[in-house]
Design a protein around this motif. Structure first.
Motif, PDB file in Angstrom:
ATOM      1  N   GLY A  49       0.784  -1.232   0.000  1.00 31.49           N
ATOM      2  CA  GLY A  49       0.000   0.000   0.000  1.00 31.49           C
ATOM      3  C   GLY A  49       0.808   1.269   0.000  1.00 31.49           C
ATOM      4  O   GLY A  49       0.324   2.317   0.421  1.00 31.49           O
ATOM      5  N   PHE A  50       2.083   1.217  -0.492  1.00 28.94           N
ATOM      6  CA  PHE A  50       2.903   2.423  -0.556  1.00 28.94           C
ATOM      7  C   PHE A  50       2.590   3.176  -1.848  1.00 28.94           C
ATOM      8  O   PHE A  50       2.960   2.715  -2.937  1.00 28.94           O
ATOM      9  CB  PHE A  50       4.391   2.076  -0.555  1.00 28.94           C
ATOM     10  N   PRO A  51       1.920   4.338  -1.808  1.00 29.28           N
ATOM     11  CA  PRO A  51       1.748   5.134  -3.030  1.00 29.28           C
ATOM     12  C   PRO A  51       3.114   5.475  -3.615  1.00 29.28           C
ATOM     13  O   PRO A  51       4.087   5.650  -2.873  1.00 29.28           O
ATOM     14  CB  PRO A  51       1.019   6.387  -2.530  1.00 29.28           C
ATOM     15  N   ILE A  52       3.199   5.556  -4.930  1.00 27.46           N
ATOM     16  CA  ILE A  52       4.484   5.774  -5.600  1.00 27.46           C
ATOM     17  C   ILE A  52       5.152   7.061  -5.128  1.00 27.46           C
ATOM     18  O   ILE A  52       6.368   7.114  -4.952  1.00 27.46           O
ATOM     19  CB  ILE A  52       4.317   5.771  -7.142  1.00 27.46           C
ATOM     20  N   ASP A  53       4.345   8.118  -4.886  1.00 23.75           N
ATOM     21  CA  ASP A  53       4.964   9.371  -4.463  1.00 23.75           C
ATOM     22  C   ASP A  53       5.551   9.252  -3.063  1.00 23.75           C
ATOM     23  O   ASP A  53       6.543   9.904  -2.734  1.00 23.75           O
ATOM     24  CB  ASP A  53       3.971  10.529  -4.537  1.00 23.75           C
ATOM     25  N   LEU A  54       4.952   8.391  -2.209  1.00 24.92           N
ATOM     26  CA  LEU A  54       5.510   8.164  -0.881  1.00 24.92           C
ATOM     27  C   LEU A  54       6.839   7.424  -0.989  1.00 24.92           C
ATOM     28  O   LEU A  54       7.814   7.769  -0.314  1.00 24.92           O
ATOM     29  CB  LEU A  54       4.512   7.371  -0.027  1.00 24.92           C
ATOM     30  N   THR A  55       6.889   6.409  -1.857  1.00 24.21           N
ATOM     31  CA  THR A  55       8.144   5.689  -2.079  1.00 24.21           C
ATOM     32  C   THR A  55       9.211   6.638  -2.609  1.00 24.21           C
ATOM     33  O   THR A  55      10.359   6.634  -2.149  1.00 24.21           O
ATOM     34  CB  THR A  55       7.925   4.534  -3.076  1.00 24.21           C
ATOM     35  N   GLN A  56       8.837   7.473  -3.578  1.00 24.77           N
ATOM     36  CA  GLN A  56       9.791   8.442  -4.142  1.00 24.77           C
ATOM     37  C   GLN A  56      10.313   9.382  -3.063  1.00 24.77           C
ATOM     38  O   GLN A  56      11.507   9.697  -3.018  1.00 24.77           O
ATOM     39  CB  GLN A  56       9.116   9.256  -5.250  1.00 24.77           C
ATOM     40  N   GLU A  57       9.412   9.837  -2.209  1.00 29.08           N
ATOM     41  CA  GLU A  57       9.803  10.789  -1.168  1.00 29.08           C
ATOM     42  C   GLU A  57      10.794  10.157  -0.193  1.00 29.08           C
ATOM     43  O   GLU A  57      11.784  10.785   0.198  1.00 29.08           O
ATOM     44  CB  GLU A  57       8.544  11.264  -0.431  1.00 29.08           C
ATOM     45  N   ILE A  58      10.535   8.912   0.176  1.00 29.23           N
ATOM     46  CA  ILE A  58      11.407   8.240   1.151  1.00 29.23           C
ATOM     47  C   ILE A  58      12.783   7.972   0.552  1.00 29.23           C
ATOM     48  O   ILE A  58      13.812   8.244   1.179  1.00 29.23           O
ATOM     49  CB  ILE A  58      10.761   6.932   1.636  1.00 29.23           C
ATOM     50  N   VAL A  59      12.829   7.438  -0.675  1.00 26.74           N
ATOM     51  CA  VAL A  59      14.135   7.106  -1.259  1.00 26.74           C
ATOM     52  C   VAL A  59      14.906   8.362  -1.634  1.00 26.74           C
ATOM     53  O   VAL A  59      16.150   8.362  -1.631  1.00 26.74           O
ATOM     54  CB  VAL A  59      13.979   6.168  -2.490  1.00 26.74           C
ATOM     55  N   ALA A  60      14.179   9.456  -1.964  1.00 28.12           N
ATOM     56  CA  ALA A  60      14.868  10.703  -2.322  1.00 28.12           C
ATOM     57  C   ALA A  60      15.691  11.233  -1.158  1.00 28.12           C
ATOM     58  O   ALA A  60      16.720  11.891  -1.357  1.00 28.12           O
ATOM     59  CB  ALA A  60      13.846  11.748  -2.777  1.00 28.12           C
ATOM     60  N   GLU A  61      15.230  10.943   0.068  1.00 31.28           N
ATOM     61  CA  GLU A  61      15.983  11.365   1.254  1.00 31.28           C
ATOM     62  C   GLU A  61      17.353  10.699   1.315  1.00 31.28           C
ATOM     63  O   GLU A  61      18.257  11.171   2.008  1.00 31.28           O
ATOM     64  CB  GLU A  61      15.175  11.041   2.515  1.00 31.28           C
ATOM     65  N   LYS A  62      17.500   9.572   0.586  1.00 36.09           N
ATOM     66  CA  LYS A  62      18.786   8.856   0.547  1.00 36.09           C
ATOM     67  C   LYS A  62      19.507   9.085  -0.786  1.00 36.09           C
ATOM     68  O   LYS A  62      20.482   8.404  -1.093  1.00 36.09           O
ATOM     69  CB  LYS A  62      18.554   7.346   0.729  1.00 36.09           C
ATOM     70  N   GLY A  63      19.004  10.046  -1.581  1.00 35.77           N
ATOM     71  CA  GLY A  63      19.651  10.347  -2.855  1.00 35.77           C
ATOM     72  C   GLY A  63      19.406   9.299  -3.928  1.00 35.77           C
ATOM     73  O   GLY A  63      20.217   9.139  -4.845  1.00 35.77           O
ATOM     74  N   ILE A  64      18.278   8.587  -3.840  1.00 39.88           N
ATOM     75  CA  ILE A  64      17.961   7.502  -4.782  1.00 39.88           C
ATOM     76  C   ILE A  64      16.703   7.881  -5.571  1.00 39.88           C
ATOM     77  O   ILE A  64      15.784   8.501  -5.024  1.00 39.88           O
ATOM     78  CB  ILE A  64      17.755   6.167  -4.032  1.00 39.88           C
TER      79      ILE A  64
END
Length: 878
Positions: free
Chosen positions: A398-413
């Protein structure tokens, strides 16, 4: 200019325009009514389009509103900046062919300078660069200095959307002072800095655009203005952004209190506070207007917002559900303008809490997996999360794509969004194919040439009535006559045929003319408002202008009425037994059954279902009178009539009252007495979406059909299992015991098979830098047998890498296993099986030590297995 609260500003604006002859309309629901082009209402003008386009008559040629709006294109920026939000209110005054530029500009200027007392030396005006007419109005009639008027291009100051009504705009700006500017000597209206704030847009719809560059002046132009309430409040309260406005700030303070943080102390916590504050405002209003969390459409927007807010709660170290606790503050700050929030507060909190709990149940495992994926991506040169991995997080956890993007962006991914969208397209296409298979085809044209007239509905009182054909269409075009077997559409001056609405399906029947008969298959209300009969000429001819007799299929209608009345009894019983949080979330009433969707957060237990059935059947046996009448909305509310969340009601409403047991607003058709239902039986209870359950039930003849079917099924099952209905349950228990015994035998045989083949698999192995390469195609081995063999291989040799293939029937699968020592050397089962499967046209992947994939073309399995040695070599070298 004095400090003014947001709620006071709203009332000042609406009262001002009421004094100018405008009719104040309440905010329309966030779910668009009769407009499929929008997911959610996103502007003050959106719900009024039907008036601007002439599809409906407004209550007045002058209207003013404060409209709730949701916009989500910039959702990922909410919180990261203090500017962006998803929920806002839009003030507006509108003219439908009444006043124009002179009045619109004069009243705008009067409101902001006389009522709000904004200093004139802080105000600037922009106009469309070619609009000399508006320039003259501002300078010669309002008295604005030409130096304070800025001309801007078409992109900024001309409103149009394809073809249709359009025109120039004039915007009003407030100068916050040079200390808020960019410092450039060229800083002026239109600059991207924070100095000049555009807060009111006046749109002059004076042209009709043909879409090809030709603009025709409209005989009766329109006015459409929009002023953001929160933006105006920022100016009047002297604050920098919407999160510092009084009502919004009070919501943030409640969140800060729960999280034990203070706004302004830390930028990271400030981001989270802004996200949660904005999203809980949006979700509270969305749920109040009938939006439920789901994985598609507006329900997905709601779920995204709630889950993004919940995740930011975790960043503030709030790990238990907390958003529902903030709902009371949102309600308190907005109840003056939206009193319905008070009535629905408990329900809103239950939906929010249920969604929080559901997310908490999955986010833990999902976050663990995401962290593993982030660690893996961090070691890759491209530092990208694959679309397949992102899709799995969405589809499974149930992870919306924008939530996944937001979390990984914090790690430069980054995320491979293109590949994710491909997986989403495949899923949507599967859903569409399923829908097409179920839906079939039906009349769907909205471009019909029909006279502008209404049809009187007589179907509450009678099922047979005389009428006159006002329009006859063949193939969607006007015709004088239609002959046998032709598909036709007929518009009558009056009809007893009910048109599908409120979940009740359309009536069917016949139109009997002097020279022929039309079979009515469907009724529909077209966008322009007319009610049409859709069907074909059964015999003879049907002609335009003829007098006919309209006859509804009596037995079908009676069955539908029984089921519709049952739906009202069901809702009352559900609220009595489950609680007042139960509200209708949708229904379908046809001749076979009633399907009723309702808000509830767990399965209805068998005991509760029996109690619901019992209570309803008691009311049927009591033969309660069913009253169906029209009254004014205030009287209906005083009597306690229930209404739908998303429905917009006029001054006159229909009420269905069943004794002292149930009273609801409803435009459907019903029986006269509950005794007509016969008996009531629930045939199923299931989940529709998060927080929404569904009950299907039958009455009357449907009850008899259900009983007959249950008896037939029981007899057939008894014959197949060679027993009697009375002994069927005992026979099933005995069979289950036998099957468990056989499962144990199969497991033992699989173990022996795996052990017997293990030595053969290791006879001719190849080694790459010490890693044992094993490949084997084991025909007939199921997934469980493959896994068992894989586990034995890893136990036998920790340096092994094995690719096995097996399958039951037509479907075949790859299994790749890698021993722990081989994993340490860089060998990855998921990557190997993905490459091998791709060779055959299959897909798959998984963990470093074990992974599975489907086989595409079984004739390419040997070629796929030949890749393993090289793949292992490349992985070890990396």
């Amino acid at each position: 200019m004095k400090w003014t609260g947001l709620n006071d500003l709203r009332e000042m604006f609406l009262s001002f325009f009421e004094s100018k002859g405008h009719t104040r309309l309440p905010s329309f629901p966030l779910i668009p009514q009769g407009d499929k082009s929008l997911l959610l209402i996103n502007s003050g003008m959106a719900p009024l389009k039907k008036y601007f386009l002439g599809q409906a008559t407004p209550p007045n040629t002058r209207v003013t509103t404060c409209q709730k709006c949701i916009r989500t294109p910039d959702i990922e920026r909410v919180g990261k900046t203090a500017r962006h939000g998803t929920y806002f209110e839009m003030l507006g005054n509108f003219s439908f062919g009444d006043y124009f530029k002179d009045e619109a500009t004069a009243w705008a200027w009067e409101f902001i300078t006389k009522v709000l007392e904004l200093p004139e030396d802080k105000l600037w005006i922009s106009i469309y660069e070619e609009d000399d007419e508006t320039f003259d109005v501002w300078t010669k009639k309002i008295g604005i200095s030409p130096e304070r008027i800025v001309r801007l291009g078409k992109e900024d100051n001309f409103w149009e959307h394809g073809s249709g009504p359009c025109g120039p705009c004039s915007e009003i700006y407030f100068d916050r002072g040079p200390e808020h500017g960019c410092g450039s000597p060229d800083c002026k209206v239109g600059c991207e800095c924070d100095r000049f704030v555009e807060f009111w847009n006046l749109v002059f719809s004076q042209f009709d655009h043909d879409g090809n560059g030709h603009y025709e002046r409209m005989e009766k132009p329109n006015i459409d203005t929009g002023m953001g309430l929160e933006r105006l409040a920022c100016i009047m309260q002297g604050v920098d952004n919407l999160f510092e406005v009084d009502t919004v700030q009070n919501i943030m303070k409640r969140i800060s209190e729960i999280a034990h943080v203070t706004y302004g102390d830390n930028e990271k916590t400030d981001v989270s506070l802004r996200v949660i504050t904005d999203h809980i405002r949006s979700t509270t209003f969305m749920i109040a207007d009938g939006v439920s969390p789901s994985n598609e459409g507006r329900g997905y927007v709601l779920r995204r917002l709630l889950r993004r807010a919940a995740r930011h709660g975790r960043l503030l170290n709030v790990h238990e559900p907390f958003l529902y606790k903030v709902v009371d503050t949102v309600v308190e700050e907005n109840k003056a303008a939206y009193p319905e929030l008070v009535e629905k507060a408990d329900y809103i909190k239950k939906v929010v809490k249920n969604e929080e709990e559901a997310f908490n149940n999955t986010i833990g495992k999902g976050m663990d997996i995401l962290m593993q994926l982030i660690d893996k991506a961090s070691t890759d040169e491209i530092r990208t999360l694959s679309g397949a991995e992102a899709f799995k997080l969405y589809d499974t956890y149930g992870f919306p794509i924008d939530l996944t993007q937001e979390i990984v962006a914090e790690k430069g991914i980054t995320v491979d969004v293109e590949e994710f969208e491909e997986y989403m397209r495949e899923q949507r296409e599967r859903a569409r194919e399923s829908h097409r298979a179920k839906a079939g085809s039906s009349w769907a044209s909205e471009m019909l040439e029909l006279p502008d007239m209404g049809t009187k509905f007589t179907g509450y009182e009678t099922l047979v009535s005389d009428g006159k054909i006002q329009a006859l269409l063949v193939d969607g075009k006007p015709a004088d006559m239609a002959t046998a077997d032709q598909d036709i559409i007929v518009l009558l001056d009056e009809t007893p045929f009910y048109t599908e609405s409120g979940g009740q399906v359309s009536d069917k029947g016949i139109l009997q003319g002097p020279h022929g008969v039309m079979r009515v298959k469907e009724m529909k209300k077209v966008p322009s408002g007319q009610i049409i009969h859709i069907g074909y000429v059964k015999e003879g001819t049907i002609s335009n202008g003829e007098k006919i007799t309209a006859k509804v299929d009596v037995n079908r209608r009676k069955s539908i009425m029984r089921n519709h009345t049952a739906a009202h009894l069901l809702q009352a019983a559900l609220r009595n037994i489950l609680g007042d949080h139960v509200h209708q979330a949708g229904q379908l009433v046809n001749k076979m059954a009633v399907r009723f969707d309702f808000t509830h957060f767990e399965p209805v237990s068998p005991v509760q279902l029996r109690e619901i059935e019992k209570q309803i059947n008691e009311k049927i046996m009591d033969c309660l009178p069913v009253l169906n009448y029209e009254t004014d909305i205030d009287s209906a509310r005083k009597k306690g009539a229930m209404a739908l969340f998303s429905e917009k009601y006029g001054d006159r409403v229909r009420v269905v009252e069943i004794g002292d047991y149930s009273i609801e607003l409803c435009g459907g058709t019903h029986v006269k007495n509950t005794g007509e239902l016969g008996l009531f039986k629930i045939v199923s209870e299931s989940s529709v979406a998060a927080g929404v359950r569904r009950i299907e039930a039958v009455t009357g003849l449907g009850f008899l059909y259900a009983v007959d079917k249950a008896q037939n099924d029981l007899m057939e099952a008894s014959v197949v299992l060679k027993t009697t209905p009375a002994e069927l349950s005992h026979r099933c228990e005995a069979l289950l015991a036998e099957l468990k015994d056989k499962d144990r035998e199969i497991a033992i045989l699989n173990s022996k098979l795996a052990s017997g083949q293990l030595e053969k698999l290791f006879e001719n192995i190849k080694r790459v830098d010490g890693v044992a390469i094993i490949t084997a195609n084991i025909g007939g081995a199921g997934i469980d047998a493959l896994r068992l063999m894989g586990d034995k291989i890893k136990d036998h040799d920790p340096m092994a890498c094995a690719l096995l293939c097996g399958g039951d029937g037509e479907k075949q699968n790859f299994l790749c296993v890698v021993g722990p020592e081989a994993v340490k050397k860089g060998v990855h089962a998921g990557k190997i099986v993905k490459e091998a499967a791709a060779k055959t046209g299959g897909k798959g992947g998984g963990r470093p030590d074990s992974a599975m994939a489907g086989v595409g073309d079984p004739f390419l399995v040997d070629e796929a297995m030949a890749l393993v040695e090289e793949l292992v070599k490349v992985q070890i070298e990396k």
